[in-house]
Design a protein around this motif. Structure first.
Motif, mmCIF file in Angstrom:
data_model
loop_
_atom_site.group_PDB
_atom_site.id
_atom_site.type_symbol
_atom_site.label_atom_id
_atom_site.label_comp_id
_atom_site.label_asym_id
_atom_site.label_seq_id
_atom_site.Cartn_x
_atom_site.Cartn_y
_atom_site.Cartn_z
ATOM 1 N N ASN A 76 44.497 -40.887 50.139
ATOM 2 C CA ASN A 76 45.340 -40.236 49.123
ATOM 3 C C ASN A 76 45.575 -41.105 47.891
ATOM 4 O OD1 ASN A 76 45.541 -38.017 50.804
ATOM 5 N ND2 ASN A 76 47.500 -38.640 51.664
ATOM 6 N N TRP A 77 44.486 -41.729 47.399
ATOM 7 C CA TRP A 77 44.557 -42.479 46.151
ATOM 8 C C TRP A 77 44.309 -41.520 44.996
ATOM 9 C CZ3 TRP A 77 41.225 -47.571 46.479
ATOM 10 C CH2 TRP A 77 41.788 -48.430 47.427
ATOM 11 N N GLY A 78 44.914 -41.833 43.844
ATOM 12 C CA GLY A 78 44.666 -41.073 42.636
ATOM 13 C C GLY A 78 43.420 -41.572 41.918
ATOM 14 N N LYS A 79 42.996 -40.805 40.921
ATOM 15 C CA LYS A 79 41.761 -41.128 40.200
ATOM 16 C C LYS A 79 41.818 -42.479 39.489
ATOM 17 C CE LYS A 79 40.309 -36.347 39.447
ATOM 18 N NZ LYS A 79 40.074 -35.295 38.455
ATOM 19 N N THR A 80 42.982 -42.829 38.966
ATOM 20 C CA THR A 80 43.103 -44.096 38.234
ATOM 21 C C THR A 80 42.843 -45.282 39.161
ATOM 22 O OG1 THR A 80 44.754 -43.061 36.802
ATOM 23 C CG2 THR A 80 44.634 -45.460 36.743
ATOM 24 N N LYS A 81 43.443 -45.270 40.326
ATOM 25 C CA LYS A 81 43.262 -46.373 41.278
ATOM 26 C C LYS A 81 41.822 -46.420 41.789
ATOM 27 C CE LYS A 81 45.387 -48.452 45.348
ATOM 28 N NZ LYS A 81 46.563 -48.453 46.223
ATOM 29 N N ILE A 82 41.249 -45.269 42.058
ATOM 30 C CA ILE A 82 39.853 -45.206 42.512
ATOM 31 C C ILE A 82 38.936 -45.799 41.445
ATOM 32 C CG2 ILE A 82 37.933 -43.657 43.066
ATOM 33 C CD1 ILE A 82 40.046 -41.748 44.329
ATOM 34 N N CYS A 99 31.026 -38.577 38.883
ATOM 35 C CA CYS A 99 31.190 -38.353 40.331
ATOM 36 C C CYS A 99 32.581 -37.829 40.706
ATOM 37 C CB CYS A 99 30.891 -39.629 41.100
ATOM 38 S SG CYS A 99 29.150 -40.100 41.035
ATOM 39 N N PHE A 100 33.489 -37.791 39.764
ATOM 40 C CA PHE A 100 34.829 -37.297 40.079
ATOM 41 C C PHE A 100 34.848 -35.802 40.414
ATOM 42 C CE2 PHE A 100 37.271 -41.047 38.295
ATOM 43 C CZ PHE A 100 37.863 -41.357 39.508
ATOM 44 N N ASP A 101 33.700 -35.121 40.243
ATOM 45 C CA ASP A 101 33.648 -33.713 40.655
ATOM 46 C C ASP A 101 33.705 -33.585 42.185
ATOM 47 O OD1 ASP A 101 31.115 -34.546 41.377
ATOM 48 O OD2 ASP A 101 30.044 -33.135 40.090
ATOM 49 N N GLU A 102 33.682 -34.723 42.896
ATOM 50 C CA GLU A 102 33.859 -34.724 44.357
ATOM 51 C C GLU A 102 35.283 -34.305 44.736
ATOM 52 O OE1 GLU A 102 31.671 -35.336 46.948
ATOM 53 O OE2 GLU A 102 30.128 -35.352 45.405
ATOM 54 N N ILE A 103 36.204 -34.447 43.791
ATOM 55 C CA ILE A 103 37.597 -34.093 44.051
ATOM 56 C C ILE A 103 37.887 -32.736 43.422
ATOM 57 C CG2 ILE A 103 40.019 -34.715 43.688
ATOM 58 C CD1 ILE A 103 39.132 -37.652 43.496
#
Length: 154
Positions: A76-82, A99-103
């Motif tokens: 449950n990490w957010g996009k910024t941390k990832i 690759c953020f389209d995975e979420i």
């Protein structure tokens, strides 16, 4: 030369690195770090890296997609941390963003809401404003964007 390092043949090292990549998706930086455990000349390192990429054991996009899914859906990490953690692993920004389209966007808001409600419910002895501020601050440390947090906090 470091005497506590066991010496392996080129083929043994190559096989160890194949196994390392098969066990879990890896990025180039992790494989290069693993290679430092072995006594290798630069040409051998290059040859192994090329082999791993050619045989698709080492695939930066697959690693990035897998990493994003795991850190979001399991931790449950957010996009910024990832994004920060991927950059530390040497992944370029363009690849990360593609690759953020995975979420799934709905899943993203749903997870923010779940983490928000879970954290807020544990806060005792504070007024509503204090609870909201502490919860928003917590979600920011988890890597969620302020705008996204505000969407679920109202």
């Amino acid at each position: 030369m470091n005497s506590d390092k066991k010496l392996y043949t080129f083929e043994e090292i190559k096989q160890k690195l194949v196994n390392y990549c098969v066990y879990q998706d890896r990025c180039h930086a992790e494989v290069e770090q693993k290679m430092r455990e072995f006594v290798l000349i630069p040409e051998a390192r290059e040859e192994i890296l090329l082999y791993l990429m050619k045989e698709n054991y080492l695939n930066e996009e697959r690693f990035t997609r897998s990493y994003i899914r795991g850190k979001f859906y399991l931790k449950n990490w957010g996009k910024t941390k990832i994004k920060i953690h991927l950059k530390q692993k040497g992944i370029n920004n363009k690849l990360i963003l593609s690759c953020f389209d995975e979420i799934d966007d709905n899943d993203y808001l749903m997870i923010i809401r779940k983490v928000y409600e879970n954290y807020e419910s544990k806060l005792k002895g504070l007024n509503d404003y204090q609870k909201k501020m502490k919860t928003v601050k917590y979600l920011l440390t988890r890597g969620f964007e302020y705008d996204a947090i505000l969407q679920v906090s109202d």
